[in-house]
Design an enzyme around this catalytic site. Sequence first.
Site, PDB file in Angstrom:
ATOM      1  NE  ARG A  10      -4.348  -1.630   0.127  1.00 29.80           N
ATOM      2  CZ  ARG A  10      -5.458  -1.561   0.792  1.00 29.80           C
ATOM      3  NH1 ARG A  10      -5.481  -0.195   1.389  1.00 29.80           N
ATOM      4  NH2 ARG A  10      -6.217  -2.294   0.697  1.00 29.80           N
ATOM      5  NE  ARG A  46      -7.469   5.433   1.845  1.00 38.40           N
ATOM      6  CZ  ARG A  46      -8.286   4.403   2.538  1.00 38.40           C
ATOM      7  NH1 ARG A  46      -9.758   4.638   2.821  1.00 38.40           N
ATOM      8  NH2 ARG A  46      -7.711   3.224   2.847  1.00 38.40           N
ATOM      9  NE  ARG A  76     -10.584   6.869  -4.827  1.00 41.09           N
ATOM     10  CZ  ARG A  76     -11.813   7.039  -5.246  1.00 41.09           C
ATOM     11  NH1 ARG A  76     -12.008   8.190  -5.976  1.00 41.09           N
ATOM     12  NH2 ARG A  76     -12.755   6.339  -4.692  1.00 41.09           N
ATOM     13  CG  ASP A 103      -8.847  -3.606  -4.292  1.00 50.14           C
ATOM     14  OD1 ASP A 103      -8.215  -3.198  -3.127  1.00 50.14           O
ATOM     15  OD2 ASP A 103      -9.756  -4.282  -3.955  1.00 50.14           O
ATOM     16  CE1 TYR A 120     -12.629  -7.977   1.763  1.00 54.14           C
ATOM     17  CE2 TYR A 120     -10.887  -9.476   1.125  1.00 54.14           C
ATOM     18  CZ  TYR A 120     -11.427  -8.381   1.866  1.00 54.14           C
ATOM     19  OH  TYR A 120     -10.575  -7.707   2.646  1.00 54.14           O
TER      20      TYR A 120
HETATM   21  O1  CP3 Z   1      -0.037   0.536  -3.240  1.00 47.84           O
HETATM   22  C1  CP3 Z   1      -0.265  -0.536  -3.457  1.00 47.84           C
HETATM   23  O2  CP3 Z   1      -0.210  -1.625  -2.499  1.00 47.84           O
HETATM   24  C2  CP3 Z   1      -1.126  -1.217  -4.645  1.00 47.84           C
HETATM   25  C3  CP3 Z   1      -2.427  -1.117  -4.625  1.00 47.84           C
HETATM   26  C4  CP3 Z   1      -3.428  -2.110  -3.773  1.00 47.84           C
HETATM   27  C5  CP3 Z   1      -4.707  -1.595  -3.306  1.00 47.84           C
HETATM   28  N1  CP3 Z   1      -5.184  -2.635  -2.847  1.00 47.84           N
HETATM   29  C6  CP3 Z   1      -5.445  -0.192  -3.514  1.00 47.84           C
HETATM   30  C7  CP3 Z   1      -6.447   0.149  -2.373  1.00 47.84           C
HETATM   31  C8  CP3 Z   1      -3.209  -3.265  -3.437  1.00 47.84           C
HETATM   32  C9  CP3 Z   1      -1.946  -4.166  -3.954  1.00 47.84           C
HETATM   33  C10 CP3 Z   1      -4.284  -3.801  -2.832  1.00 47.84           C
HETATM   34  C11 CP3 Z   1      -4.619  -5.089  -2.233  1.00 47.84           C
HETATM   35  C12 CP3 Z   1      -5.777  -5.457  -1.341  1.00 47.84           C
HETATM   36  N2  CP3 Z   1      -6.898  -4.975  -1.508  1.00 47.84           N
HETATM   37  C13 CP3 Z   1      -5.500  -6.495  -0.476  1.00 47.84           C
HETATM   38  C14 CP3 Z   1      -4.390  -7.317  -0.050  1.00 47.84           C
HETATM   39  C15 CP3 Z   1      -3.672  -6.653   1.010  1.00 47.84           C
HETATM   40  C16 CP3 Z   1      -4.214  -6.162   2.307  1.00 47.84           C
HETATM   41  O3  CP3 Z   1      -4.396  -5.098   2.688  1.00 47.84           O
HETATM   42  O4  CP3 Z   1      -4.337  -7.154   3.015  1.00 47.84           O
HETATM   43  C17 CP3 Z   1      -7.187  -6.252   0.133  1.00 47.84           C
HETATM   44  C18 CP3 Z   1      -7.472  -7.296   1.140  1.00 47.84           C
HETATM   45  C19 CP3 Z   1      -7.834  -5.521  -0.589  1.00 47.84           C
HETATM   46  C20 CP3 Z   1      -9.263  -5.335  -0.569  1.00 47.84           C
HETATM   47  C21 CP3 Z   1      -9.590  -3.761  -0.277  1.00 47.84           C
HETATM   48  N3  CP3 Z   1      -9.529  -2.820  -1.016  1.00 47.84           N
HETATM   49  C22 CP3 Z   1     -10.162  -3.460   1.127  1.00 47.84           C
HETATM   50  C23 CP3 Z   1     -10.260  -4.252   2.250  1.00 47.84           C
HETATM   51  C24 CP3 Z   1     -10.300  -2.055   0.896  1.00 47.84           C
HETATM   52  C25 CP3 Z   1     -10.693  -0.880   1.599  1.00 47.84           C
HETATM   53  C26 CP3 Z   1      -9.876  -0.561   3.027  1.00 47.84           C
HETATM   54  C27 CP3 Z   1      -8.940   0.633   2.577  1.00 47.84           C
HETATM   55  O5  CP3 Z   1      -7.959   0.578   2.647  1.00 47.84           O
HETATM   56  O6  CP3 Z   1      -9.611   1.522   1.990  1.00 47.84           O
HETATM   57  C28 CP3 Z   1      -9.625  -1.639  -0.481  1.00 47.84           C
HETATM   58  C29 CP3 Z   1      -9.753  -0.280  -1.114  1.00 47.84           C
HETATM   59  C30 CP3 Z   1      -8.413   0.297  -1.762  1.00 47.84           C
HETATM   60  N4  CP3 Z   1      -7.432  -0.483  -2.239  1.00 47.84           N
HETATM   61  C31 CP3 Z   1      -7.919   1.418  -1.274  1.00 47.84           C
HETATM   62  C32 CP3 Z   1      -6.708   1.540  -1.994  1.00 47.84           C
HETATM   63  C33 CP3 Z   1      -5.607   2.700  -2.311  1.00 47.84           C
HETATM   64  C34 CP3 Z   1      -8.640   2.577  -0.614  1.00 47.84           C
HETATM   65  C35 CP3 Z   1      -9.593   3.306  -1.797  1.00 47.84           C
HETATM   66  C36 CP3 Z   1      -9.484   4.744  -2.027  1.00 47.84           C
HETATM   67  O7  CP3 Z   1      -8.344   5.009  -1.989  1.00 47.84           O
HETATM   68  O8  CP3 Z   1     -10.530   5.351  -2.174  1.00 47.84           O
END
Ligand code: CP3
Length: 342
Positions: free
Chosen positions: A24, A28, A37, A74, A150
Amino acid sequence: MAGKPLLRVLSGTPVWPPPIWLMRQAGRYLPEYRALRAKVPNFLTFCTTPELAIEATLQPVRRFSLDAAILFSDIMLLPWALGCPLAYKDNVGPVLPPLTDLAAVERLALARLPEASRPVLETIRGVHAALPPAVALIGFTGAPFTLACYLTDGRSGEFHTARRMLRDNPWLFTALIERLTEAAIPYLAAQAEAGVEALMLFDSWAGLLPSSLFRRFVIAPAARIAASLKARFPSLPLIGFPRLAGLMLEPYARLSGLDAVGLDSIADPTLAAASIPASIALQGNLDPFSLLSGGPSLGEEALAIAGALRGRPHIFNLGHGVLPETPPAHVADLVHTLREAA
Ligand code: CP3
């Protein structure tokens, strides 16, 4: 020594100081991400607009001189590409209609994958063309078990539906895992063809399973995915991250056929290094809360991890993703501290 440091480590060569990237690392906590975004209302649109996803991928690399970029996407983009109606809700994350029967598993349409994954592949090609020469590009997918969690529960939580289904209705859960495994393989292969230099399997919820079920739903699918990809791309490194696997990390590392495993923050680096063969690289495992707090303890904790794994192939990372409240200056401090460790 020639070659990108991250790829040298993944080929089994220890590098000091260790190369670093952060799960990540885009997102944000970066003001430039929040500005980008804001250009589109919806996160799915953001992920599937290559121009925006390319820029989001590159932002942290530019700001911090990291050793890797990770594709901005994602894990839920794979089920979405297979036809699942996906939405993102603020403060909840991904939401989708819970999958309850075999007909829904059969509706996961592998035939849609080439067309639906086009924006992701275009993002990879765009990033590949723009990356500094020493920086490696990592592609990824959600691992079958975490995606199945999920899909069956329909949202994040404790995944009670998934944990009951895999016992009450094992043939249905197994069919779902198999479908997701069959989809992950061409999805990752297409990312490899588009230019990623390493691939990662995120199994964020692997730690929910007791050992026998962990073997069946975490290790076996990872091994199948690894065997297929290795047959087609023998030198493409594969990283697995079975979060909260505990003592099952060692059998995961030995049996999956992956080149590297990610340690979560709970794992002890010295104990992991003692039990996992030195041919398998370790990635991790600074607590994201250490990065959030910063200060002297950040450097101390980071150097303790790097020191414990010195002499074996190690990629420095967090034990889970960067928290959204993290001050970007702490990431700069961390990178600086590690590079000065030389
Ligand atoms: O920089 C990076 O790592 C690349 C992008 C990336 C995202 N999600 C962007 C994202 C990666 C590699 C992921 C993987 C991901 N997504 C996982 C596995 C890693 C982990 O965290 O356990 C999982 C379980 C998800 C599912 C997911 N996506 C959730 C649970 C959420 C909501 C929680 C949150 O952090 O907001 C997301 C949304 C998400 N994925 C965001 C980002 C940047 C936030 C949304 C936004 O910016 O509006």
